[in-house]
Design a protein around this motif. Structure first.
Motif, PDB file in Angstrom:
ATOM      1  N   GLY A 244       0.821  -1.203   0.000  1.00 26.13           N
ATOM      2  CA  GLY A 244       0.000   0.000   0.000  1.00 26.13           C
ATOM      3  C   GLY A 244       0.852   1.248   0.000  1.00 26.13           C
ATOM      4  O   GLY A 244       2.021   1.236   0.395  1.00 26.13           O
ATOM      5  N   LEU A 245       0.237   2.336  -0.457  1.00 30.17           N
ATOM      6  CA  LEU A 245       0.884   3.640  -0.566  1.00 30.17           C
ATOM      7  C   LEU A 245      -0.116   4.694  -0.131  1.00 30.17           C
ATOM      8  O   LEU A 245      -1.229   4.759  -0.671  1.00 30.17           O
ATOM      9  N   LYS A 246       0.247   5.526   0.848  1.00 32.28           N
ATOM     10  CA  LYS A 246      -0.616   6.608   1.311  1.00 32.28           C
ATOM     11  C   LYS A 246       0.175   7.906   1.296  1.00 32.28           C
ATOM     12  O   LYS A 246       1.292   7.970   1.839  1.00 32.28           O
ATOM     13  N   ILE A 247      -0.417   8.948   0.696  1.00 31.11           N
ATOM     14  CA  ILE A 247       0.212  10.268   0.605  1.00 31.11           C
ATOM     15  C   ILE A 247      -0.768  11.310   1.113  1.00 31.11           C
ATOM     16  O   ILE A 247      -1.953  11.309   0.732  1.00 31.11           O
ATOM     17  N   VAL A 248      -0.285  12.228   1.973  1.00 28.52           N
ATOM     18  CA  VAL A 248      -1.095  13.364   2.405  1.00 28.52           C
ATOM     19  C   VAL A 248      -0.372  14.645   2.027  1.00 28.52           C
ATOM     20  O   VAL A 248       0.856  14.707   1.979  1.00 28.52           O
ATOM     21  N   ASP A 249      -1.185  15.678   1.755  1.00 27.30           N
ATOM     22  CA  ASP A 249      -0.619  16.952   1.322  1.00 27.30           C
ATOM     23  C   ASP A 249      -1.302  18.078   2.083  1.00 27.30           C
ATOM     24  O   ASP A 249      -1.358  18.053   3.304  1.00 27.30           O
ATOM     25  N   ALA A 250      -1.910  19.019   1.383  1.00 28.49           N
ATOM     26  CA  ALA A 250      -2.432  20.220   2.036  1.00 28.49           C
ATOM     27  C   ALA A 250      -3.890  20.106   2.452  1.00 28.49           C
ATOM     28  O   ALA A 250      -4.422  21.022   3.073  1.00 28.49           O
ATOM     29  N   VAL A 251      -4.546  19.013   2.110  1.00 28.44           N
ATOM     30  CA  VAL A 251      -5.953  18.840   2.449  1.00 28.44           C
ATOM     31  C   VAL A 251      -6.092  17.796   3.551  1.00 28.44           C
ATOM     32  O   VAL A 251      -5.133  17.097   3.885  1.00 28.44           O
ATOM     33  N   SER A 252      -7.287  17.681   4.110  1.00 32.61           N
ATOM     34  CA  SER A 252      -7.472  16.855   5.302  1.00 32.61           C
ATOM     35  C   SER A 252      -7.619  15.366   5.004  1.00 32.61           C
ATOM     36  O   SER A 252      -7.680  14.572   5.938  1.00 32.61           O
ATOM     37  N   TRP A 253      -7.678  14.991   3.730  1.00 37.65           N
ATOM     38  CA  TRP A 253      -7.801  13.584   3.372  1.00 37.65           C
ATOM     39  C   TRP A 253      -6.558  13.152   2.595  1.00 37.65           C
ATOM     40  O   TRP A 253      -5.838  13.999   2.046  1.00 37.65           O
ATOM     41  N   PRO A 254      -6.280  11.864   2.510  1.00 38.61           N
ATOM     42  CA  PRO A 254      -5.140  11.418   1.703  1.00 38.61           C
ATOM     43  C   PRO A 254      -5.367  11.739   0.229  1.00 38.61           C
ATOM     44  O   PRO A 254      -6.430  11.444  -0.323  1.00 38.61           O
ATOM     45  N   VAL A 255      -4.373  12.349  -0.409  1.00 37.24           N
ATOM     46  CA  VAL A 255      -4.504  12.641  -1.835  1.00 37.24           C
ATOM     47  C   VAL A 255      -4.234  11.397  -2.675  1.00 37.24           C
ATOM     48  O   VAL A 255      -4.607  11.344  -3.852  1.00 37.24           O
ATOM     49  N   ALA A 256      -3.601  10.406  -2.085  1.00 37.39           N
ATOM     50  CA  ALA A 256      -3.455   9.090  -2.715  1.00 37.39           C
ATOM     51  C   ALA A 256      -3.509   8.046  -1.612  1.00 37.39           C
ATOM     52  O   ALA A 256      -2.843   8.187  -0.579  1.00 37.39           O
ATOM     53  N   ASP A 257      -4.300   7.010  -1.830  1.00 40.90           N
ATOM     54  CA  ASP A 257      -4.435   5.918  -0.866  1.00 40.90           C
ATOM     55  C   ASP A 257      -4.671   4.647  -1.675  1.00 40.90           C
ATOM     56  O   ASP A 257      -5.809   4.228  -1.891  1.00 40.90           O
ATOM     57  N   LEU A 258      -3.585   4.068  -2.149  1.00 43.34           N
ATOM     58  CA  LEU A 258      -3.642   2.971  -3.110  1.00 43.34           C
ATOM     59  C   LEU A 258      -3.211   1.676  -2.438  1.00 43.34           C
ATOM     60  O   LEU A 258      -2.256   1.656  -1.665  1.00 43.34           O
ATOM     61  N   ARG A 259      -3.914   0.588  -2.757  1.00 46.23           N
ATOM     62  CA  ARG A 259      -3.644  -0.677  -2.105  1.00 46.23           C
ATOM     63  C   ARG A 259      -3.756  -1.849  -3.063  1.00 46.23           C
ATOM     64  O   ARG A 259      -4.628  -1.869  -3.924  1.00 46.23           O
TER      65      ARG A 259
END
Length: 224
Positions: free
Chosen positions: A164-179
């Motif tokens: 899995g890959l999770k990325i967070v940026d400037a917003v409150s949710w993950p901008v990428a959440d791939l599994r």
């Protein structure tokens, strides 16, 4: 039965986690990240609450080292756990309990921490750190480079089946959440393929959430 990386991009401030395991759906339990706060991987006889608690501690102003020390001193069964953290300043910390499974190891530097258990070789986490630090580009690409370096260094003692890959940026949710929750093939290769598909659309999905009137077309049948 897991190896993972938590990291901060010192250019953009993004945080990310990438993880792979012989167990199914590893990212559902292990990967934790919060924009503007940090990233955590909680693994080895996994307690997902440790990820949330570490992020809460860092959100309150505690650095990664302080958050890991607080968990170590206050949570039960820490001798079974492995927890990796990176904070908003790029500080990193790792707890690896003495009852972690099989060959376990850890490595860290500014902006990056890696760890694993049931490894084929104790050098796997350092290979991941080295690969990450030598890389450039989008944080997600760098995390995937680190996962591939883990495989090249021996990876797990047995075949990995999820990633899995999770990325967070400037917003409150993950901008990428791939599994990739289970595959008989290579989950890291399949995860890399998912990221290649998703990456060109990432910004558009954020725009659609924030201001649909500025969003590009959806590019699907029936979209006018």
């Amino acid at each position: 039965m897991t190896f993972s990386i938590v990291a901060r991009c010192n250019r953009t401030g993004m945080f990310g986690v990438a993880v792979s395991s012989s167990s199914p759906a590893v990212a559902a339990r292990c990967a934790h990240a919060r924009a503007g706060v940090g990233a955590v991987s909680s693994q080895n006889v996994t307690d997902p609450m440790l990820g949330t608690e570490a992020l809460d501690l860092m959100a309150s102003g505690m650095g990664a080292a302080g958050a890991i020390e607080e968990l170590r001193s206050s949570r039960p069964y820490m001798e079974y756990r492995q927890v990796l953290a990176v904070d908003v300043a790029g500080g990193t910390a790792i707890h690896s309990g003495p009852r972690a499974l099989g060959i376990w190891a850890e490595a860290r530097d500014t902006d990056v921490a890696c760890g694993g258990n049931l490894l084929a070789d104790a050098g796997v986490p350092q290979a991941m750190v080295d690969a990450f630090l030598a890389s450039s580009g989008h944080l997600a690409d760098r995390l995937l480079i680190a996962l591939r370096a883990a495989l090249a260094a021996g990876g797990e003692a047995g075949p990995v089946r999820s990633a899995g890959l999770k990325i967070v940026d400037a917003v409150s949710w993950p901008v990428a959440d791939l599994r990739v929750d289970w595959t008989e093939g290579c989950p890291i290769a399949e995860l890399s393929g998912l990221w290649a598909l998703y990456a060109p659309q990432l910004d558009a999905y954020v725009t659609r959430a924030l201001n649909p009137s500025d969003a590009p077309s959806y590019g699907v049948p029936g979209d006018l």
